[in-house]
Motif scaffolding. Structure first.
Motif, PDB file in Angstrom:
ATOM      1  N   GLU A 187       0.821  -1.230  -0.054  1.00 48.96           N
ATOM      2  CA  GLU A 187       0.071  -0.095   0.093  1.00 48.96           C
ATOM      3  C   GLU A 187       0.856   1.266  -0.057  1.00 48.96           C
ATOM      4  OE1 GLU A 187      -2.810  -0.130   3.298  1.00 48.96           O
ATOM      5  OE2 GLU A 187      -3.341  -2.231   2.770  1.00 48.96           O
ATOM      6  N   ARG A 188       0.421   2.405  -0.647  1.00 50.89           N
ATOM      7  CA  ARG A 188       1.468   3.490  -1.016  1.00 50.89           C
ATOM      8  C   ARG A 188       0.607   4.768  -0.386  1.00 50.89           C
ATOM      9  NH1 ARG A 188       5.192   3.671  -6.159  1.00 50.89           N
ATOM     10  NH2 ARG A 188       6.115   1.592  -5.891  1.00 50.89           N
ATOM     11  N   VAL A 189       1.491   5.326   0.197  1.00 52.64           N
ATOM     12  CA  VAL A 189       1.057   6.775   0.693  1.00 52.64           C
ATOM     13  C   VAL A 189       2.081   7.992   0.179  1.00 52.64           C
ATOM     14  CG1 VAL A 189       0.704   8.430   2.576  1.00 52.64           C
ATOM     15  CG2 VAL A 189       0.323   5.985   2.804  1.00 52.64           C
ATOM     16  N   LEU A 190       1.585   8.949  -0.227  1.00 50.90           N
ATOM     17  CA  LEU A 190       2.452   9.874  -0.817  1.00 50.90           C
ATOM     18  C   LEU A 190       2.929  11.136   0.310  1.00 50.90           C
ATOM     19  CD1 LEU A 190       0.707  10.822  -4.058  1.00 50.90           C
ATOM     20  CD2 LEU A 190       2.620   9.348  -3.937  1.00 50.90           C
ATOM     21  N   ALA A 191       4.373  11.334   0.256  1.00 49.66           N
ATOM     22  CA  ALA A 191       4.582  12.309   1.148  1.00 49.66           C
ATOM     23  C   ALA A 191       4.930  13.709   0.410  1.00 49.66           C
ATOM     24  CB  ALA A 191       5.880  11.995   1.748  1.00 49.66           C
ATOM     25  N   MET A 192       4.151  14.770   0.684  1.00 51.29           N
ATOM     26  CA  MET A 192       4.255  16.012  -0.161  1.00 51.29           C
ATOM     27  C   MET A 192       5.191  17.063   0.984  1.00 51.29           C
ATOM     28  SD  MET A 192       1.234  18.488  -0.968  1.00 51.29           S
ATOM     29  CE  MET A 192       1.512  20.223  -1.236  1.00 51.29           C
ATOM     30  N   ARG A 229      -0.435  12.194   2.107  1.00 47.95           N
ATOM     31  CA  ARG A 229      -1.321  12.552   0.860  1.00 47.95           C
ATOM     32  C   ARG A 229      -1.880  11.079   0.637  1.00 47.95           C
ATOM     33  NH1 ARG A 229      -1.826  16.363   3.364  1.00 47.95           N
ATOM     34  NH2 ARG A 229      -1.559  18.651   2.802  1.00 47.95           N
ATOM     35  N   ALA A 230      -3.323  10.667   0.296  1.00 45.97           N
ATOM     36  CA  ALA A 230      -3.524   9.576  -0.443  1.00 45.97           C
ATOM     37  C   ALA A 230      -3.160   9.592  -1.849  1.00 45.97           C
ATOM     38  CB  ALA A 230      -5.030   9.400  -0.110  1.00 45.97           C
ATOM     39  N   THR A 231      -2.962   8.307  -2.312  1.00 42.56           N
ATOM     40  CA  THR A 231      -2.654   7.971  -3.774  1.00 42.56           C
ATOM     41  C   THR A 231      -4.137   8.438  -4.303  1.00 42.56           C
ATOM     42  OG1 THR A 231      -3.023   5.744  -3.661  1.00 42.56           O
ATOM     43  CG2 THR A 231      -0.578   6.619  -3.424  1.00 42.56           C
ATOM     44  N   ARG A 232      -5.206   8.018  -3.746  1.00 43.76           N
ATOM     45  CA  ARG A 232      -6.396   8.450  -4.373  1.00 43.76           C
ATOM     46  C   ARG A 232      -7.391   8.708  -3.394  1.00 43.76           C
ATOM     47  NH1 ARG A 232      -9.733   3.438  -6.943  1.00 43.76           N
ATOM     48  NH2 ARG A 232      -9.964   2.771  -5.159  1.00 43.76           N
ATOM     49  N   ASP A 233      -7.767   9.960  -3.576  1.00 47.02           N
ATOM     50  CA  ASP A 233      -8.580  11.022  -2.509  1.00 47.02           C
ATOM     51  C   ASP A 233     -10.038  10.597  -2.333  1.00 47.02           C
ATOM     52  OD1 ASP A 233      -6.317  12.383  -1.678  1.00 47.02           O
ATOM     53  OD2 ASP A 233      -7.125  14.364  -2.483  1.00 47.02           O
ATOM     54  N   SER A 239      -4.619   7.393   5.060  1.00 42.99           N
ATOM     55  CA  SER A 239      -3.538   7.905   4.561  1.00 42.99           C
ATOM     56  C   SER A 239      -3.060   9.028   5.428  1.00 42.99           C
ATOM     57  CB  SER A 239      -3.405   8.199   3.218  1.00 42.99           C
ATOM     58  OG  SER A 239      -3.595   6.982   2.541  1.00 42.99           O
ATOM     59  N   GLU A 240      -3.916   9.958   5.489  1.00 42.25           N
ATOM     60  CA  GLU A 240      -3.486  11.269   6.011  1.00 42.25           C
ATOM     61  C   GLU A 240      -3.417  11.427   7.575  1.00 42.25           C
ATOM     62  OE1 GLU A 240      -5.949  14.448   4.343  1.00 42.25           O
ATOM     63  OE2 GLU A 240      -5.324  14.056   2.232  1.00 42.25           O
ATOM     64  N   ASN A 241      -3.832  10.260   8.087  1.00 42.83           N
ATOM     65  CA  ASN A 241      -3.650  10.063   9.722  1.00 42.83           C
ATOM     66  C   ASN A 241      -2.191  10.202  10.004  1.00 42.83           C
ATOM     67  OD1 ASN A 241      -6.233  10.182  10.439  1.00 42.83           O
ATOM     68  ND2 ASN A 241      -6.523   7.774  10.484  1.00 42.83           N
ATOM     69  N   LEU A 242      -1.339   9.751   9.063  1.00 38.62           N
ATOM     70  CA  LEU A 242       0.063   9.731   9.293  1.00 38.62           C
ATOM     71  C   LEU A 242       0.594  10.837   9.763  1.00 38.62           C
ATOM     72  CD1 LEU A 242       1.377   7.460   6.448  1.00 38.62           C
ATOM     73  CD2 LEU A 242       1.330   6.851   8.957  1.00 38.62           C
ATOM     74  N   SER A 243       0.094  12.104   9.278  1.00 35.14           N
ATOM     75  CA  SER A 243       0.550  13.396   9.649  1.00 35.14           C
ATOM     76  C   SER A 243      -0.478  14.146  10.602  1.00 35.14           C
ATOM     77  CB  SER A 243       1.006  14.379   8.541  1.00 35.14           C
ATOM     78  OG  SER A 243       0.096  14.268   7.480  1.00 35.14           O
ATOM     79  N   ARG A 244      -1.308  13.406  11.198  1.00 38.96           N
ATOM     80  CA  ARG A 244      -2.368  14.272  11.811  1.00 38.96           C
ATOM     81  C   ARG A 244      -1.863  14.909  13.404  1.00 38.96           C
ATOM     82  NH1 ARG A 244      -6.254  15.013   8.583  1.00 38.96           N
ATOM     83  NH2 ARG A 244      -7.471  12.802   7.842  1.00 38.96           N
ATOM     84  N   VAL A 245      -1.090  13.886  14.121  1.00 42.98           N
ATOM     85  CA  VAL A 245      -0.560  14.226  15.499  1.00 42.98           C
ATOM     86  C   VAL A 245       0.794  13.746  15.793  1.00 42.98           C
ATOM     87  CG1 VAL A 245      -3.036  14.258  16.425  1.00 42.98           C
ATOM     88  CG2 VAL A 245      -1.658  12.193  16.618  1.00 42.98           C
ATOM     89  N   LYS A 261       4.554   3.616  11.794  1.00 39.23           N
ATOM     90  CA  LYS A 261       4.433   4.250  10.420  1.00 39.23           C
ATOM     91  C   LYS A 261       4.674   5.540  10.170  1.00 39.23           C
ATOM     92  CE  LYS A 261       0.647   2.781   8.260  1.00 39.23           C
ATOM     93  NZ  LYS A 261      -0.674   2.200   8.011  1.00 39.23           N
ATOM     94  N   GLN A 262       4.478   6.522  11.024  1.00 39.02           N
ATOM     95  CA  GLN A 262       4.955   7.840  10.987  1.00 39.02           C
ATOM     96  C   GLN A 262       6.430   7.929  11.017  1.00 39.02           C
ATOM     97  OE1 GLN A 262       3.213   9.583  14.612  1.00 39.02           O
ATOM     98  NE2 GLN A 262       1.832  11.137  13.422  1.00 39.02           N
ATOM     99  N   GLU A 263       7.164   7.357  11.956  1.00 37.80           N
ATOM    100  CA  GLU A 263       8.625   7.273  11.833  1.00 37.80           C
ATOM    101  C   GLU A 263       9.220   6.863  10.452  1.00 37.80           C
ATOM    102  OE1 GLU A 263       9.138   6.529  16.515  1.00 37.80           O
ATOM    103  OE2 GLU A 263      10.049   5.230  15.182  1.00 37.80           O
ATOM    104  N   TYR A 264       8.493   5.847   9.987  1.00 40.47           N
ATOM    105  CA  TYR A 264       9.195   5.121   8.498  1.00 40.47           C
ATOM    106  C   TYR A 264       8.747   6.185   7.404  1.00 40.47           C
ATOM    107  CZ  TYR A 264       9.830   2.649   4.127  1.00 40.47           C
ATOM    108  OH  TYR A 264      10.195   2.391   3.084  1.00 40.47           O
ATOM    109  N   PHE A 265       7.445   6.882   7.789  1.00 39.41           N
ATOM    110  CA  PHE A 265       6.954   7.644   6.601  1.00 39.41           C
ATOM    111  C   PHE A 265       7.884   8.848   6.448  1.00 39.41           C
ATOM    112  CE2 PHE A 265       4.667  11.729   6.290  1.00 39.41           C
ATOM    113  CZ  PHE A 265       4.144  11.701   5.036  1.00 39.41           C
ATOM    114  N   PHE A 266       8.282   9.701   7.483  1.00 41.06           N
ATOM    115  CA  PHE A 266       9.166  10.912   7.273  1.00 41.06           C
ATOM    116  C   PHE A 266      10.525  10.489   7.017  1.00 41.06           C
ATOM    117  CE2 PHE A 266      10.961  10.915  11.550  1.00 41.06           C
ATOM    118  CZ  PHE A 266      12.137  11.827  11.423  1.00 41.06           C
ATOM    119  N   THR A 267      11.016   9.596   7.473  1.00 40.68           N
ATOM    120  CA  THR A 267      12.469   8.801   7.227  1.00 40.68           C
ATOM    121  C   THR A 267      12.637   8.505   5.875  1.00 40.68           C
ATOM    122  OG1 THR A 267      12.390   8.371   9.507  1.00 40.68           O
ATOM    123  CG2 THR A 267      14.108   7.456   8.034  1.00 40.68           C
TER     124      THR A 267
END
Length: 830
Positions: free
Chosen positions: A217-222, A245-249, A270-276, A292-298
């Motif tokens: 599954e993919r999430v986009l980092a903007m 950001r979701a790959t499909r909104d 998807s966007e929960n990753l950068s909520r809190v 997942k947050q830690e991996y997402f931004f790294t």
């Protein structure tokens, strides 16, 4: 170019008062869309911020262009937190135009202070870890070092702390509700970040075994970029934050079927990753989200680093000479495995070469000696969420242990400690171990902390790599924590030694003789009293508690944690309260106890301690028998802005953690720099502060780290005996246990009493209590001697030059990063 537009461009970059005024009025109309009569304070804040940003952008582009032109080595600082606070005052101060901006707003009929107050604190951090990262960004830019910060653009931050009936209650921090004028959205900078799926093995073009991560599954980092203004405005570095950001909104099919929530489900997940920041990890879903947050931004950050590098290079041989990647704690430690995946799987670099490159790029800052605070994630979680990374970690571990096994002569206990996998019970991946072996340097953040690292949590690694652990004592930026936060004292210092101290804090040393100057002491007191009046007014607005400006402002402001021992502070407060009630005819020195700090949402003991402090305050503050001699105030929602009001006003700085548990601390440095005397244990940077200010100008008490460890391990320590031998402590605990402070629920604080009496008192509150009370009495007695107290306060301020983050960052640059300063080339717009 049309001359009219050229003139306008120059106008919008000018730093003089008239040009600033015209820019403010222009931005108000053409960007905010208001006229002066209809504009709110928030409108004016956005207007001023955008006009100031104009003056930053060209210098920012010059800086970035210079880095690319000269292909310099850059520092990439990866941190889950950047507690940057408000940026308007910081930008104005570093550009050197605070007074010009104030005058321009005066001519419009506005107050700069009111405009600044409309800016919300950026909700991007919690405590010392995030504030240190922010100080480092400031210092890198101020020292002209090529540096980038990488983190997450949290939509709601940690939480907004409110008190309801004395209990902490968490609400979302709505800091982005009205937009953020400092950031630049980069919708074109998008990186895919994968989760779940499975790994396929295959043979590459030369027949070598290779792996593909598929069905994920993919999430986009903007990216969102914020300029970081260095002092003097020459270098403007970048803080790049990632939003998920979701790959499909939106799923049209689900919507047309009437499944409206399912139509946006992917977007929400998807966007929960950068909520809190720090989602509650008391549940399995919470743990997974945080990981997942830690991996997402790294992952997004490393992809961005490699993309930038490949613009100049065709292979990765020079990557360690062009990229220094600093891991701020273990949160981005998964980056070691991610870098290996990117190099080996995506760019076909051979394993041994990829490992050499990875180690050459990474360094790791450790912030804790508490084993439970060193992250360890369940193997089953990694196998499910990041299956390829788990394979890579197994391979890193096997190669490392095989190498170590030869040296250790098959010492299984030692190999077990060195392993990346904790095999006991629910098998876990030790992120501290991964960060250690994947880095070429590992640093502690104070001299004591670094030595204890070598002796405790990383003892076996230190034996294996005796040159890898180094010390880098933390520091703070003097720009924000004295020049901006404490203008009365800043102006006094500048009037005596000029402005050089703002970028070279060691210049304060020249002021030490002024401690014996009666005129300077009076001016110093006048500055302190002005700050105390400001804080008293702020506390009255925020809490409704009126305090005596002439009282001793006794301050403990930091994250609420048992090892930081806010509990010991409030127990001493109860003992002092009892003394005052017992002796109403004595002339007491007034004391105001000021607390602030947040407890993690799932940390029930810390939240109970907050409730106790508030309950004690409710009783003490309404007891006419103590008059104004004692007040207890707990300020809700502690943040950078509150700290900038508290630090300059503090008289006594509480740094009372159990020795051996605080890595460094930076609040201790900020408070001492602003003329507060420290009462503290020999823990963290308190040791170095004591050496700097002198034994006579600090109140040290309690067990040392070695003594605390011996007391716990000796088995003879019995808190009941200690309590029984100390009537003041026993009385305070009896009052708590019988419901004096909680008549609605007398048993409310039994968990606290249980932890102290029958739970072994792990944090040695009872052991240090008597010595703490004696030190506090000494501080109060000294406060009665106004001239001597002021002399010591001046010596604290003037002795803090070494604790600048400019010094710390310079040491990192020379000894870990290998990065050199570079002055940006100026474009033809100047």
């Amino acid at each position: 170019m049309d001359a009219r537009y050229r003139t306008r461009d120059i106008e919008r970059r000018s730093l003089d008062v008239d040009a600033l005024k015209r820019s403010f009025l222009e931005w108000l109309v053409y960007s905010v869309g208001k006229d002066a009569r209809a504009a709110t304070r928030r409108d004016w804040f956005h207007t001023v911020a955008l006009a100031v940003r104009d003056r930053v952008v060209d210098r920012w582009m010059d800086t970035t262009r210079t880095y690319y032109t000269h292909d310099v080595k850059r520092v990439y600082y990866l941190s889950l937190e950047f507690l940057i606070g408000r940026l308007l005052t910081n930008s104005l101060a570093n550009l050197g135009i605070i007074d010009e901006c104030r005058q321009a707003l005066d001519r419009i009929g506005l107050s700069l202070d009111e405009v600044v107050d409309a800016e919300p604190d950026a909700a991007l951090g919690n405590g010392g870890l995030g504030r240190l990262a922010a100080c480092f960004l400031d210092s890198m830019a101020s020292r002209n070092l090529p540096g980038y910060g990488y983190g997450i653009r949290y939509e709601f931050g940690l939480f907004e702390q409110r008190f309801e009936h004395g209990w902490q209650v968490e609400y979302p921090e709505q800091w982005l509700q009205f937009g953020n004028p400092w950031e630049f959205a980069r919708p074109e900078v998008l990186y895919p970040v994968q989760f779940y799926g499975r790994v396929e093995e295959f043979r590459d073009s030369v027949g070598e075994r290779a792996y593909r991560w598929v069905d994920s599954e993919r999430v986009l980092a903007m990216a969102y970029d914020t300029p970081v203004v260095g002092f003097g405005g020459k270098t403007i570095n970048t803080l790049r934050l990632w939003a998920a950001r979701a790959t499909r909104d939106f799923n049209f099919g689900h919507f047309n079927e009437g499944a409206y929530m399912k139509a946006v489900e992917q977007k929400i997940l998807s966007e929960n990753l950068s909520r809190v920041l720090y989602p509650n990890d008391a549940t399995e879903t919470g743990k997974e989200l945080r990981f997942k947050q830690e991996y997402f931004f790294t992952s997004a950050s490393l992809q961005d680093i490699l993309r930038r590098y490949l613009q100049h290079h065709s292979d990765f041989d020079q990557l360690p000479n062009k990229a220094a990647i600093q891991l701020n704690d273990t949160h981005p430690a998964i980056g070691i495995a991610e870098m290996m995946r990117l190099l080996v799987d995506q760019h076909a670099v051979k394993w041994d070469k990829a490992w050499e490159i990875t180690q050459g790029c990474f360094s790791y800052t450790n912030h804790t000696l508490l084993p439970e605070a060193l992250e360890a994630w369940p193997v089953r979680l990694l196998e499910r969420v990041l299956p390829r990374h788990m394979q890579i970690i197994y391979e890193i571990n096997a190669k490392f242990l095989n190498r170590s096994s030869a040296r250790a002569a098959h010492d299984n206990a030692r190999l077990s400690h060195l392993s990346l996998i904790d095999e006991r019970g629910d098998r876990r991946v030790r992120m501290g171990n991964l960060a250690f072996i994947g880095s070429h340097k590992v640093n502690g953040v104070s001299a004591l902390h670094t030595e204890l690292m070598k002796q405790t949590v990383f003892a076996d690694f230190h034996a294996e790599f005796p040159d890898r652990i180094v010390n880098k004592t933390n520091g703070i930026t003097p720009r924000r924590w004295l020049h901006q936060a404490n203008r009365p004292l800043s102006d006094l210092i500048t009037s005596r030694i000029g402005e050089g101290w703002i970028h070279d804090l060691s210049a304060l040393d020249a002021l030490k003789p002024k401690a014996d100057d009666v005129v300077f002491r009076e001016e110093f007191r006048r500055a302190k009293r002005k700050n105390k009046k400001r804080l008293a007014a702020y506390l009255a607005r925020q809490t409704g508690v009126e305090i005596n400006v002439d009282s001793l402002f006794d301050v403990q402001v930091k994250r609420i944690h048992e090892y930081k021992r806010q509990l010991m502070n409030i127990l001493q407060t109860i003992a002092l309260y009892n003394d005052m009630r017992d002796s109403p005819t004595v002339t007491w020195t007034p004391v105001t106890k000021i607390f602030a700090g947040k407890a993690a949402p799932a940390y029930h003991m810390a939240k109970l301690i907050i409730k106790l402090i508030n309950d004690v305050g409710k009783v003490v503050n309404h007891d006419p028998s103590v008059h104004d001699n004692l007040k207890v105030v707990f300020l809700p929602n502690y943040n950078v802005t509150a700290a900038e009001i508290i630090m300059p006003a503090a008289d006594l700085s509480e740094q009372i953690s159990t020795a051996g548990m605080e890595a460094s601390g930076t609040g201790n440095m900020k408070l001492a720099l602003n003329g507060a005397l420290t009462i503290g244990t020999l823990d963290g940077a308190n040791v170095e502060i004591k050496d700097a200010v002198g034994d006579d100008n600090i109140f040290i008490f309690g067990l040392t780290a070695e003594e605390a460890n011996s007391l716990r391990q000796g088995g003879a320590y019995n808190p009941r005996d200690v309590i029984g031998a100390n009537p003041a402590l026993k009385r305070a605990l009896d009052m708590i246990s019988t419901g004096v402070f909680s008549p609605d629920d007398p048993s409310r604080y039994h968990p606290i009493l249980q932890s102290l009496i029958d739970g072994g008192d792990h944090f040695l509150v009872t052991a240090d209590f008597e010595d703490y009370c004696t030190a506090h009495d000494d501080a109060v007695a000294l406060y009665r001697d106004t001239e001597e107290w002021t002399r010591k306060a001046i010596l604290n301020t003037t002795s803090m030059g070494w604790f600048s983050s400019d010094r710390t960052v310079g040491e990192y640059a020379d000894e870990i990063w290998g990065v050199k300063p570079i002055i940006p080339d100026e474009g033809d717009h100047r």
